[in-house]
Design a protein around this motif. Structure first.
Motif, PDB file in Angstrom:
ATOM      1  N   GLU A   1       1.370  -1.107  -0.163  1.00  0.00           N
ATOM      2  CA  GLU A   1       0.428   0.025  -0.415  1.00  0.00           C
ATOM      3  C   GLU A   1       0.800   1.357  -0.330  1.00  0.00           C
ATOM      4  O   GLU A   1       0.884   1.982  -1.019  1.00  0.00           O
TER       5      GLU A   1
ATOM      6  N   GLU B   1      -8.117  -8.888  -5.296  1.00  0.00           N
ATOM      7  CA  GLU B   1      -8.271  -8.003  -6.477  1.00  0.00           C
ATOM      8  C   GLU B   1      -7.176  -7.192  -5.912  1.00  0.00           C
ATOM      9  O   GLU B   1      -6.773  -6.847  -7.421  1.00  0.00           O
ATOM     10  N   ASP B   2      -7.165  -6.538  -4.892  1.00  0.00           N
ATOM     11  CA  ASP B   2      -6.339  -5.505  -4.782  1.00  0.00           C
ATOM     12  C   ASP B   2      -4.986  -6.323  -5.135  1.00  0.00           C
ATOM     13  O   ASP B   2      -4.401  -5.041  -5.306  1.00  0.00           O
TER      14      ASP B   2
ATOM     15  N   GLU C   1      -3.840  -5.934  -8.405  1.00  0.00           N
ATOM     16  CA  GLU C   1      -3.757  -4.066  -8.620  1.00  0.00           C
ATOM     17  C   GLU C   1      -1.936  -4.089  -8.682  1.00  0.00           C
ATOM     18  O   GLU C   1      -1.353  -2.904  -9.250  1.00  0.00           O
TER      19      GLU C   1
ATOM     20  N   ILE D   1      -2.045   2.306  -3.355  1.00  0.00           N
ATOM     21  CA  ILE D   1      -3.689   0.953  -3.356  1.00  0.00           C
ATOM     22  C   ILE D   1      -3.949   0.687  -2.554  1.00  0.00           C
ATOM     23  O   ILE D   1      -2.620   0.052  -1.686  1.00  0.00           O
ATOM     24  N   ARG D   2      -5.274   1.457  -1.888  1.00  0.00           N
ATOM     25  CA  ARG D   2      -5.806   0.343  -0.649  1.00  0.00           C
ATOM     26  C   ARG D   2      -6.282  -0.965  -0.934  1.00  0.00           C
ATOM     27  O   ARG D   2      -6.799  -1.087  -1.830  1.00  0.00           O
ATOM     28  N   ILE D   3      -5.665  -1.972  -0.223  1.00  0.00           N
ATOM     29  CA  ILE D   3      -5.817  -3.230  -0.135  1.00  0.00           C
ATOM     30  C   ILE D   3      -6.274  -4.196   0.379  1.00  0.00           C
ATOM     31  O   ILE D   3      -5.833  -4.088   1.493  1.00  0.00           O
ATOM     32  N   LYS D   4      -7.872  -4.723   0.018  1.00  0.00           N
ATOM     33  CA  LYS D   4      -8.581  -5.212   0.738  1.00  0.00           C
ATOM     34  C   LYS D   4      -8.978  -6.527   0.523  1.00  0.00           C
ATOM     35  O   LYS D   4      -9.557  -7.187   1.469  1.00  0.00           O
TER      36      LYS D   4
END
Length: 246
Positions: A146, A157-158, A161, A151-154
């Motif tokens: 992050e 798919e995150d 990315e 990029i916010r990763i939750k």
């Protein structure tokens, strides 16, 4: 009896006085995977399994001297970096590794599990500019990915990315580790050669996870030193960590 030879891997990292991660964790991992381990120490830490209590960085000129002396005498088959701490140390390490033709595993050690900063805030841009493009494989956990990508990763798919973004930033391959995601299983996402691979294991609830990031990246470096492909090396590292946590 025929003499056995071992490939050699180099860990460039901080000393972990608890023996769980850092230089010590890397060297133990190399030995477990039958690779000779060499080391360059970037910082001395006062830490235990609970947290890091103090850090003294090694002067950059002496980091450079360690690297030069080891590499002029030994054939290094792969290297991994861990705690680099400052822009000045990053400058030294990136310059020397950039002149060598060898796989480099970059573990972006930015803070300890307890939150102690292991990479200075003013060194993060230098890390992004100089270390990510050197990475054969970069191995961030979710908070590190992050911070590096924004990029916010939750979700998985995150993670995809973020891994793809790290490759666009210059890494040959990126593994975003799934240990911080609140899922029933731990899914590490590899982006390499234009496609994703997923490494799934059961989530093991244990307080004894100190040093797992260092061991994971060292295991990848050891496997690359033995000539394994990037996907194979990540699989070996994932299996080793899963067994160790159990």
């Amino acid at each position: 009896m025929k003499e056995k030879t071992y490939p050699c891997a180099l860990t460039i990292a901080g000393s972990d006085s608890s023996g769980g991660g850092g230089i010590q964790g890397g060297l133990k991992t190399f030995a477990a995977l039958e690779v000779h381990g060499a080391s360059v120490i970037t910082a001395i830490t006062a830490q235990n399994t609970v947290g890091v209590h103090d850090v003294i960085p090694v002067p950059p000129d002496f980091v450079k001297r360690q690297l030069e002396v080891v590499m002029e005498d030994m054939t290094i088959n792969a290297a991994k970096t861990g705690m680099l701490y400052s822009s000045e140390i990053i400058d030294v390490v990136s310059k020397i590794l950039g002149e060598k033709d060898l796989p480099v595993v970059v573990d972006p050690v930015m803070f300890s599990k307890s939150g102690y900063p292991l990479l200075r805030e003013d060194a993060i841009d230098t890390f992004i500019k100089k270390m990510i493009p050197l990475a054969t494989v970069i191995t961030p956990n979710v908070p590190e990915a992050e911070r590096l990508t924004g990029i916010r990763i939750k979700t998985i798919e995150d993670s995809e990315e973020a891994a793809k973004a790290l490759v666009k930033m210059g890494a040959k391959a990126a593994v975003v580790k799934g240990g911080h995601l609140k899922k029933d299983s731990a899914v590490d996402v590899l982006y390499y050669d234009g496609s994703f691979k997923y490494y799934v294991s059961e989530r093991i609830e244990t307080p004894n996870s100190h040093g797992t990031g260092c061991v994971f990246s060292a295991a990848i470096a050891a496997a690359l030193a033995k000539g394994r492909s990037i996907p194979e090396a990540v699989r070996i590292a994932k299996d080793l960590i899963t067994v160790a946590l159990k």
